[in-house]
Design a protein around this motif. Structure first.
Motif, PDB file in Angstrom:
ATOM      1  N   MET A  23       0.837  -1.200   0.000  1.00  0.00           N
ATOM      2  CA  MET A  23       0.000   0.000   0.000  1.00  0.00           C
ATOM      3  C   MET A  23       0.877   1.256   0.000  1.00  0.00           C
ATOM      4  SD  MET A  23      -3.132  -0.873  -0.150  1.00  0.00           S
ATOM      5  CE  MET A  23      -4.354  -2.140   0.227  1.00  0.00           C
ATOM      6  N   PRO A  24       0.318   2.449  -0.275  1.00  0.00           N
ATOM      7  CA  PRO A  24      -1.106   2.693  -0.533  1.00  0.00           C
ATOM      8  C   PRO A  24      -1.512   2.348  -1.958  1.00  0.00           C
ATOM      9  CG  PRO A  24       0.091   4.755  -0.651  1.00  0.00           C
ATOM     10  CD  PRO A  24       1.090   3.699  -0.241  1.00  0.00           C
ATOM     11  N   LEU A  25      -2.757   1.976  -2.109  1.00  0.00           N
ATOM     12  CA  LEU A  25      -3.313   1.604  -3.401  1.00  0.00           C
ATOM     13  C   LEU A  25      -4.792   1.931  -3.396  1.00  0.00           C
ATOM     14  CD1 LEU A  25      -2.259   0.113  -6.003  1.00  0.00           C
ATOM     15  CD2 LEU A  25      -3.326  -1.936  -5.068  1.00  0.00           C
ATOM     16  N   PRO A  26      -5.303   2.614  -4.433  1.00  0.00           N
ATOM     17  CA  PRO A  26      -6.736   2.901  -4.474  1.00  0.00           C
ATOM     18  C   PRO A  26      -7.553   1.616  -4.413  1.00  0.00           C
ATOM     19  CG  PRO A  26      -5.567   4.149  -6.162  1.00  0.00           C
ATOM     20  CD  PRO A  26      -4.582   3.179  -5.597  1.00  0.00           C
ATOM     21  N   PRO A  27      -8.695   1.613  -3.742  1.00  0.00           N
ATOM     22  CA  PRO A  27      -9.491   0.394  -3.582  1.00  0.00           C
ATOM     23  C   PRO A  27      -9.907  -0.257  -4.894  1.00  0.00           C
ATOM     24  CG  PRO A  27     -10.276   2.112  -2.112  1.00  0.00           C
ATOM     25  CD  PRO A  27      -9.286   2.758  -3.027  1.00  0.00           C
ATOM     26  N   GLU A  28      -9.995   0.523  -5.960  1.00  0.00           N
ATOM     27  CA  GLU A  28     -10.443  -0.012  -7.242  1.00  0.00           C
ATOM     28  C   GLU A  28      -9.274  -0.443  -8.131  1.00  0.00           C
ATOM     29  OE1 GLU A  28      -9.734   4.358  -7.644  1.00  0.00           O
ATOM     30  OE2 GLU A  28     -10.820   3.079  -6.210  1.00  0.00           O
ATOM     31  N   ALA A  29      -8.031  -0.213  -7.699  1.00  0.00           N
ATOM     32  CA  ALA A  29      -6.870  -0.623  -8.496  1.00  0.00           C
ATOM     33  C   ALA A  29      -6.652  -2.124  -8.351  1.00  0.00           C
ATOM     34  CB  ALA A  29      -5.632   0.138  -8.041  1.00  0.00           C
ATOM     35  N   PRO A  30      -6.269  -2.818  -9.425  1.00  0.00           N
ATOM     36  CA  PRO A  30      -6.062  -4.265  -9.333  1.00  0.00           C
ATOM     37  C   PRO A  30      -4.940  -4.619  -8.345  1.00  0.00           C
ATOM     38  CG  PRO A  30      -6.117  -3.544 -11.631  1.00  0.00           C
ATOM     39  CD  PRO A  30      -6.025  -2.304 -10.795  1.00  0.00           C
ATOM     40  N   PHE A  31      -5.231  -5.567  -7.478  1.00  0.00           N
ATOM     41  CA  PHE A  31      -4.265  -6.072  -6.515  1.00  0.00           C
ATOM     42  C   PHE A  31      -4.075  -7.544  -6.850  1.00  0.00           C
ATOM     43  CE2 PHE A  31      -2.617  -4.759  -2.186  1.00  0.00           C
ATOM     44  CZ  PHE A  31      -1.746  -5.831  -2.053  1.00  0.00           C
ATOM     45  N   VAL A  32      -2.856  -7.946  -7.220  1.00  0.00           N
ATOM     46  CA  VAL A  32      -2.594  -9.296  -7.694  1.00  0.00           C
ATOM     47  C   VAL A  32      -1.971 -10.142  -6.582  1.00  0.00           C
ATOM     48  CG1 VAL A  32      -1.286 -10.694  -9.348  1.00  0.00           C
ATOM     49  CG2 VAL A  32      -2.329  -8.539 -10.080  1.00  0.00           C
ATOM     50  N   LEU A  33      -2.538 -11.340  -6.381  1.00  0.00           N
ATOM     51  CA  LEU A  33      -2.058 -12.283  -5.383  1.00  0.00           C
ATOM     52  C   LEU A  33      -1.665 -13.577  -6.085  1.00  0.00           C
ATOM     53  CD1 LEU A  33      -4.934 -11.823  -2.770  1.00  0.00           C
ATOM     54  CD2 LEU A  33      -2.731 -10.631  -2.803  1.00  0.00           C
ATOM     55  N   ILE A  34      -0.415 -13.987  -5.951  1.00  0.00           N
ATOM     56  CA  ILE A  34       0.054 -15.229  -6.571  1.00  0.00           C
ATOM     57  C   ILE A  34       0.046 -16.331  -5.519  1.00  0.00           C
ATOM     58  CG2 ILE A  34       1.930 -16.377  -7.790  1.00  0.00           C
ATOM     59  CD1 ILE A  34       2.826 -13.684  -8.832  1.00  0.00           C
ATOM     60  N   GLY A  35      -0.755 -17.368  -5.762  1.00  0.00           N
ATOM     61  CA  GLY A  35      -0.919 -18.462  -4.817  1.00  0.00           C
ATOM     62  C   GLY A  35      -2.226 -18.332  -4.070  1.00  0.00           C
ATOM     63  N   ALA A  36      -3.040 -19.402  -4.116  1.00  0.00           N
ATOM     64  CA  ALA A  36      -4.339 -19.385  -3.437  1.00  0.00           C
ATOM     65  C   ALA A  36      -4.420 -20.488  -2.396  1.00  0.00           C
ATOM     66  CB  ALA A  36      -5.467 -19.520  -4.461  1.00  0.00           C
ATOM     67  N   GLY A  37      -3.295 -20.716  -1.705  1.00  0.00           N
ATOM     68  CA  GLY A  37      -3.296 -21.620  -0.565  1.00  0.00           C
ATOM     69  C   GLY A  37      -3.800 -20.887   0.667  1.00  0.00           C
ATOM     70  N   GLY A  38      -3.356 -21.322   1.842  1.00  0.00           N
ATOM     71  CA  GLY A  38      -3.818 -20.688   3.075  1.00  0.00           C
ATOM     72  C   GLY A  38      -3.515 -19.207   3.131  1.00  0.00           C
ATOM     73  N   LEU A  39      -2.307 -18.813   2.731  1.00  0.00           N
ATOM     74  CA  LEU A  39      -1.943 -17.401   2.744  1.00  0.00           C
ATOM     75  C   LEU A  39      -2.718 -16.613   1.700  1.00  0.00           C
ATOM     76  CD1 LEU A  39       1.929 -17.555   3.226  1.00  0.00           C
ATOM     77  CD2 LEU A  39       0.259 -16.697   4.853  1.00  0.00           C
ATOM     78  N   GLY A  40      -2.821 -17.151   0.486  1.00  0.00           N
ATOM     79  CA  GLY A  40      -3.524 -16.444  -0.579  1.00  0.00           C
ATOM     80  C   GLY A  40      -4.981 -16.195  -0.241  1.00  0.00           C
ATOM     81  N   LEU A  41      -5.649 -17.206   0.334  1.00  0.00           N
ATOM     82  CA  LEU A  41      -7.051 -17.023   0.718  1.00  0.00           C
ATOM     83  C   LEU A  41      -7.169 -16.036   1.874  1.00  0.00           C
ATOM     84  CD1 LEU A  41      -8.496 -20.661   0.511  1.00  0.00           C
ATOM     85  CD2 LEU A  41      -8.488 -18.875  -1.237  1.00  0.00           C
ATOM     86  N   ALA A  42      -6.238 -16.117   2.822  1.00  0.00           N
ATOM     87  CA  ALA A  42      -6.254 -15.151   3.927  1.00  0.00           C
ATOM     88  C   ALA A  42      -6.059 -13.732   3.420  1.00  0.00           C
ATOM     89  CB  ALA A  42      -5.173 -15.508   4.945  1.00  0.00           C
ATOM     90  N   ALA A  43      -5.242 -13.563   2.379  1.00  0.00           N
ATOM     91  CA  ALA A  43      -5.006 -12.233   1.822  1.00  0.00           C
ATOM     92  C   ALA A  43      -6.257 -11.677   1.159  1.00  0.00           C
ATOM     93  CB  ALA A  43      -3.859 -12.276   0.822  1.00  0.00           C
ATOM     94  N   ILE A  44      -7.015 -12.535   0.486  1.00  0.00           N
ATOM     95  CA  ILE A  44      -8.275 -12.079  -0.117  1.00  0.00           C
ATOM     96  C   ILE A  44      -9.214 -11.590   0.976  1.00  0.00           C
ATOM     97  CG2 ILE A  44     -10.325 -12.796  -1.412  1.00  0.00           C
ATOM     98  CD1 ILE A  44      -8.495 -14.860  -2.827  1.00  0.00           C
ATOM     99  N   SER A  45      -9.341 -12.386   2.031  1.00  0.00           N
ATOM    100  CA  SER A  45     -10.193 -11.998   3.151  1.00  0.00           C
ATOM    101  C   SER A  45      -9.726 -10.693   3.773  1.00  0.00           C
ATOM    102  CB  SER A  45     -10.199 -13.118   4.204  1.00  0.00           C
ATOM    103  OG  SER A  45     -10.899 -12.731   5.362  1.00  0.00           O
TER     104      SER A  45
END
Length: 351
Positions: free
Chosen positions: A171-193
């Motif tokens: 951050m900082p990043l505008p709420p509507e700007a794309p935020f890319v997360l590589i990996g959707a394991g435990g950490l990746g899902l926690a990051a989405i949340s």
């Protein structure tokens, strides 16, 4: 006490008996009720880390001796307190901050124990939550989970604060700007949340497994991309609308880091979190013509844990999927994680 411990690297954990901790000074002993199984436990079990260029870092070179009970995502109930331990009482249920330092250097005194030069982490340098009990050097490393499910609260001691710390670095990043997360394991899902809880509205998740991409969508990602596809970059640019300002790599292998770096716009940030390892060539002149940042992020601080728990208590932080297993099935849990068959987090429980 009993502990499921790494006795020999790459061999099954063994249930061994180790000395029951007796607290002194400000120390607190907790009976472990829940302990998350983190992907970094696999690297510990293997005994080495890929530094790239054919180099490896051995566990012994980190100052670790075996046998060792892993487990750093710990919730437990206080059973004994040292004579100088204040602010906590026998019977209290607490989340344990595991990323301990020396406790006396400027970093530790500033509350940045996780980046102390002489770490003393629970589940790494000292016995962790795969044992029946853990000893914590001071009550300041204990956080009351309140009404939060203890199994979920345990994950906040690593995955929660790790994603929180990494997001703050991006951050900082505008709420509507794309935020890319590589990996959707435990950490990746926690990051989405976490991003959703912090008000971010555009999240793109990448993973090689279809099931994990589906889990990312269910958690709240706006779009998913198969990071193993030959045209992964083209698909990512289609999903984001062009180069982005923030990428967090929860895998951090040569290929994923390169993909994340190549996706950055001028002024973009790539935050490296995972420890799969490898290396990435870097054109130095291109860092001037197209300025971008690459930074590592190591877990989080005790204050990060307090803030994450408070966010969870507010109801804003959606829970990641949790699979509960008894501590006696620790070997099975590690094998499931090794085989990529875990969605979210496995949490070991007493009994």
């Amino acid at each position: 006490m009993l502990a499921w411990a790494v006795v020999r690297n790459r061999a099954p954990l063994e249930c061994i008996e180790i000395a029951d901790p007796q607290p002194s000074g400000t120390e607190v002993v907790l009976e472990v009720t829940q302990c998350g199984v983190c992907h970094s436990d696999l690297h510990f079990w293997e005994g080495e880390y890929d530094l790239g260029g054919g180099k490896v870092l051995k566990l012994s070179e980190r100052g670790v001796t075996l046998p060792r009970a892993m487990g750093h995502e710990v919730v437990g109930r206080v059973i004994r307190c040292g004579p100088a331990a204040t602010g906590v009482a026998v019977g209290d249920l607490r989340v344990v901050f595991p990323w301990l330092g020396c406790g006396t250097c400027p970093r530790c005194l500033a509350g940045e124990d996780n980046i102390c030069a002489t770490p003393s982490s629970i589940g790494v340098m000292r016995h962790g939550g795969y044992a029946e009990r853990v000893v914590v050097p001071h009550p300041r490393y204990l956080v009351d989970p309140g009404a939060v499910d203890p199994a979920l609260a345990a994950t906040y001691a690593c995955s929660g604060i790790t994603v929180y710390s990494a997001i703050r670095k991006a951050m900082p990043l505008p709420p509507e700007a794309p935020f890319v997360l590589i990996g959707a394991g435990g950490l990746g899902l926690a990051a989405i949340s976490m991003l959703r809880a912090l008000g971010h509205r555009r999240i793109v998740s990448l993973d090689i497994e279809a099931g994990k991409r589906a889990a990312a969508l269910a958690m709240g990602a706006d779009a998913v991309v198969d990071s193993g596809a030959p045209d992964a970059m083209a698909r990512l640019m289609e999903a984001t609308g062009g180069p982005v300002l923030a990428v967090i790599d929860f895998v951090n292998a040569s290929g994923t880091a390169q993909l994340g770096f190549d996706a950055l716009a001028k002024g973009g940030k790539l935050v490296l979190v995972g420890i799969m390892g490898g290396e990435m060539p870097l054109s130095l002149a291109s860092m001037i013509f197209k300025p971008r940042s690459i930074m590592g992020s190591a877990t989080g601080s005790p204050q990060d844990l307090r803030e994450v728990i408070a966010l969870a208590q507010s109801g804003k932080l959606a829970p990641i999927p949790i699979t509960r297993m008894p501590r006696s099935r620790a070997n099975e849990a590690l094998q499931l994680l090794h085989d990529g068959k875990v969605t979210g987090r496995i949490v070991l429980e007493a009994g």
